[in-house]
Design an enzyme around this catalytic site. Structure first.
Site, PDB file in Angstrom:
ATOM      1  N   ARG A 103      34.835  -0.012  -5.801  1.00 28.23           N
ATOM      2  CA  ARG A 103      34.403  -0.559  -7.086  1.00 28.23           C
ATOM      3  C   ARG A 103      32.940  -0.975  -7.113  1.00 28.23           C
ATOM      4  NH1 ARG A 103      39.047  -4.931  -7.136  1.00 28.23           N
ATOM      5  NH2 ARG A 103      38.596  -4.650  -4.918  1.00 28.23           N
ATOM      6  N   ASP A 124      41.881  -2.583  -8.184  1.00 28.65           N
ATOM      7  CA  ASP A 124      41.488  -1.928  -6.944  1.00 28.65           C
ATOM      8  C   ASP A 124      42.095  -0.523  -6.936  1.00 28.65           C
ATOM      9  OD1 ASP A 124      41.075  -1.078  -4.418  1.00 28.65           O
ATOM     10  OD2 ASP A 124      41.779  -2.906  -3.446  1.00 28.65           O
ATOM     11  N   CYS A 165      32.877  -6.409  -4.245  1.00 28.64           N
ATOM     12  CA  CYS A 165      34.326  -6.186  -4.270  1.00 28.64           C
ATOM     13  C   CYS A 165      34.882  -6.525  -2.890  1.00 28.64           C
ATOM     14  CB  CYS A 165      34.666  -4.771  -4.725  1.00 28.64           C
ATOM     15  SG  CYS A 165      34.043  -3.442  -3.666  1.00 28.64           S
TER      16      CYS A 165
HETATM   17  P1  4NP Z   1      37.033  -1.811  -2.963  1.00 26.66           P
HETATM   18  O1  4NP Z   1      38.402  -1.100  -2.571  1.00 26.66           O
HETATM   19  O2  4NP Z   1      37.211  -3.294  -2.692  1.00 26.66           O
HETATM   20  O3  4NP Z   1      36.894  -1.509  -4.406  1.00 26.66           O
HETATM   21  O4  4NP Z   1      35.959  -1.196  -2.091  1.00 26.66           O
HETATM   22  C1  4NP Z   1      39.029  -1.248  -1.322  1.00 26.66           C
HETATM   23  C2  4NP Z   1      38.603  -0.484  -0.274  1.00 26.66           C
HETATM   24  C3  4NP Z   1      39.244  -0.584   0.955  1.00 26.66           C
HETATM   25  C4  4NP Z   1      40.293  -1.468   1.100  1.00 26.66           C
HETATM   26  C5  4NP Z   1      40.702  -2.246   0.055  1.00 26.66           C
HETATM   27  C6  4NP Z   1      40.060  -2.144  -1.170  1.00 26.66           C
HETATM   28  N1  4NP Z   1      40.955  -1.552   2.344  1.00 26.66           N
HETATM   29  O5  4NP Z   1      41.964  -2.278   2.418  1.00 26.66           O
HETATM   30  O6  4NP Z   1      40.529  -0.902   3.320  1.00 26.66           O
END
Ligand code: 4NP
Length: 151
Positions: free
Chosen positions: A14, A122, A8
């Site tokens: 995710r 997300d 991800c």
């Molecule tokens: P992930 O979610 O891609 O599902 O781990 C996110 C976690 C952190 C961030 C964005 C998406 N962030 O911008 O810090």
């Protein structure tokens, strides 16, 4: 040993869930599952507490995972690379150096006949219900993936 990587953006919401869910459905002697993020923001961090909580609610412990960034060498190490959304998919493909690399990369929800061509949303900026939804669609989809890998 078949090696599968879940990817991800941050590797804290995710893909740690997808990693824990799929690993729980496969024989650890035959399959190795890992996860990574395309971004570097959270390197070394455990999963988001909301991902840990929803996993725990369903009997899975993902709390010992540690975020890392996807790197070009992952194409050598893994047989299958599942992107959580179209943006991750494109960013992974940018690091590919051959057609064989590219062929390993798949959009995870395309493995689920009920929700093809969609992104795993997300949940980072939303509420806990977003994590429940992500758990549910990843669990359904990993059931299809595990069935195909085991057949
Ligand atoms: P992930 O979610 O891609 O599902 O781990 C996110 C976690 C952190 C961030 C964005 C998406 N962030 O911008 O810090």
């Amino acid at each position: 040993m078949t090696k599968i990587l879940m990817v991800c953006l941050g590797n804290i919401c995710r893909s740690p869930l997808a990693h824990g869910i799929l690993a729980s459905k496969l024989d650890a002697d035959k399959f190795y599952v890992d996860s990574a993020g395309t971004a570097s923001y959270h390197i070394g961090s455990p999963p988001d507490p909301r991902s840990i909580a929803v996993a725990r609610k369903h009997g899975l412990d993902i709390s010992t995972q540690s975020a890392r960034q996807f790197k070009r060498e992952d194409f050598e190490r893994f047989d299958l690379i599942y992107a959580m959304d179209a943006s991750n998919y494109q960013n992974i493909l940018k690091l590919a150096t051959s057609e064989a690399d590219k062929a390993k990369v798949k959009l995870i929800l395309n493995e689920n006949p009920d929700i093809r061509d969609k992104d795993v949303p997300d949940p980072y900026y939303g509420g806990d219900d977003g994590f429940d939804y992500v758990y549910r669609i990843l669990n359904d989809t990993c059931e299809h993936i595990a069935e195909n890998l085991n057949s």
